[in-house]
Design an enzyme around this catalytic site. Structure first.
Site, PDB file in Angstrom:
ATOM      1  N   GLY A   9       0.845  -1.186   0.000  1.00 45.73           N
ATOM      2  CA  GLY A   9       0.000   0.000   0.000  1.00 45.73           C
ATOM      3  C   GLY A   9       0.877   1.231   0.000  1.00 45.73           C
ATOM      4  O   GLY A   9       2.104   1.140   0.079  1.00 45.73           O
ATOM      5  N   ASP A  86       9.262  -5.963   7.710  1.00 43.61           N
ATOM      6  CA  ASP A  86       8.679  -4.656   7.403  1.00 43.61           C
ATOM      7  C   ASP A  86       9.648  -3.845   6.545  1.00 43.61           C
ATOM      8  O   ASP A  86      10.845  -4.125   6.505  1.00 43.61           O
ATOM      9  CB  ASP A  86       8.372  -3.905   8.694  1.00 43.61           C
ATOM     10  CG  ASP A  86       7.394  -2.755   8.484  1.00 43.61           C
ATOM     11  OD1 ASP A  86       6.572  -2.849   7.543  1.00 43.61           O
ATOM     12  OD2 ASP A  86       7.437  -1.789   9.247  1.00 43.61           O
ATOM     13  N   GLU A  87       9.121  -2.820   5.865  1.00 44.65           N
ATOM     14  CA  GLU A  87       9.897  -1.996   4.939  1.00 44.65           C
ATOM     15  C   GLU A  87      10.592  -2.874   3.900  1.00 44.65           C
ATOM     16  O   GLU A  87      11.757  -2.656   3.521  1.00 44.65           O
ATOM     17  CB  GLU A  87      10.927  -1.143   5.692  1.00 44.65           C
ATOM     18  CG  GLU A  87      10.353  -0.288   6.794  1.00 44.65           C
ATOM     19  CD  GLU A  87       9.429   0.829   6.302  1.00 44.65           C
ATOM     20  OE1 GLU A  87       9.294   0.993   5.074  1.00 44.65           O
ATOM     21  OE2 GLU A  87       8.835   1.529   7.141  1.00 44.65           O
TER      22      GLU A  87
END
Length: 223
Positions: A9, A86-87
Site C-alpha cells: 500500500g 517490514d519496509e
C-alpha cells in the site's frame, strides 16, 4: 501450507500497524516469531507505526542473509513459527529470494510489508521481486487519502512542501516532516502527475478543478 505474503500500500495506510497486529495476535496464541525491518522511521532495529506502537526488530542491511540467519537460529535450538519483514521494499532481490527459501525450505510463514513504488512511480526492486514470487499480494484496505479527498495511490517526495522528481531512490523520511526537511506525501494519481502537493494547492498554484490547457504550464518540478 506456509506462504510468502506481501502486504502492500502507499505510505500512511497502516502497513506497520498491521505488522504489529499480526505479531500481537500470533504471539498471544503462543507462537514465536522473528521480526525484521530496514530503515524504520524510529531508527535501527525498530518496527514502529504512526499510532505510536513500536517493537524491537532485527535490522536487515544489504549483506544480511535471512535464510542463513533462520537456519543458524533453528540449529541452535531456537524456535520460529513465522517471520515478519517490514519496509520490505528496501530489501535486495537476493534477500527476497532468501525469504522465499525460508517458506519453501524451512516451512515458515513470511509476512512482508512495504510500498510498491517510489516517488517517481517506479517499482522498488524488492517490491518487484515480491510481486514476482509471493504466494499472495494483499493490497491494504485502509486507504490513505490525498489532500483533495480522493484515494491516494502514489508517494511523493517533498522539500519545503514542493514535490521533487529527481534524486536517490531511497531517502529515509516520513509524512508530515517540518519545512526544510525531506518529507513524503501521499497523492492521488492526478495530483501526482501535476506535482500538486497540499502546500502547493494551499498557495493557489493550481485549482484541482482546473484542467491544464495549451499555453498554461504545470508548476515547475523541484530538483
Amino acid at each position: 501450507m506456509p506462504e510468502l505474503v506481501f502486504f502492500s500500500g502507499t505510505m500512511d495506510c497502516g502497513k506497520s500497524t498491521l505488522a504489529l497486529q499480526i505479531e500481537h495476535n500470533r504471539s498471544a496464541r503462543g507462537l514465536q516469531g522473528m521480526i525484521f525491518t530496514r530503515n524504520d522511521r524510529a531508527g535501527e532495529g525498530r518496527l514502529s507505526s504512526r499510532l505510536g506502537l513500536v517493537t524491537e526488530a532485527v535490522e536487515a542491511g544489504d549483506g544480511f542473509d535471512f535464510h542463513a540467519h533462520l537456519v543458524a537460529h533453528l540449529t541452535a535450538g531456537g524456535r520460529t513459527d513465522y517471520v515478519i519483514a517490514d519496509e520490505a521494499q528496501f530489501l535486495t532481490e537476493d534477500q527476497i529470494d532468501q525469504l522465499a527459501r525460508v517458506v519453501d525450505d524451512l516451512g515458515i510463514d513470511v509476512f512482508a510489508f512495504g510500498i510498491a513504488t517510489d516517488f517517481r512511480t517506479r517499482l522498488f526492486p524488492g517490491a518487484q521481486r515480491l510481486i514476482e514470487l509471493a504466494d499472495r499480494v494483499e493490497v491494504l484496505q485502509v486507504e490513505a487519502l490525498c489532500w483533495c479527498g480522493a484515494r491516494a495511490t502514489h508517494n511523493a517526495r517533498t522539500v519545503d512542501g514542493q514535490m521533487v522528481v529527481e534524486g536517490a531512490q531511497v531517502v529515509v523520511g516520513d509524512v508530515g516532516r517540518p519545512p526544510g526537511e525531506v518529507g513524503y506525501e501521499v497523492l492521488c494519481r492526478r495530483h501526482h502527475r501535476r506535482r500538486l502537493t497540499a502546500a502547493a494547492a494551499g498557495a493557489g498554484a493550481l485549482s484541482p478543478d482546473v484542467l491544464p490547457v495549451d499555453g498554461v504550464p504545470l508548476p515547475a518540478p523541484r530538483r
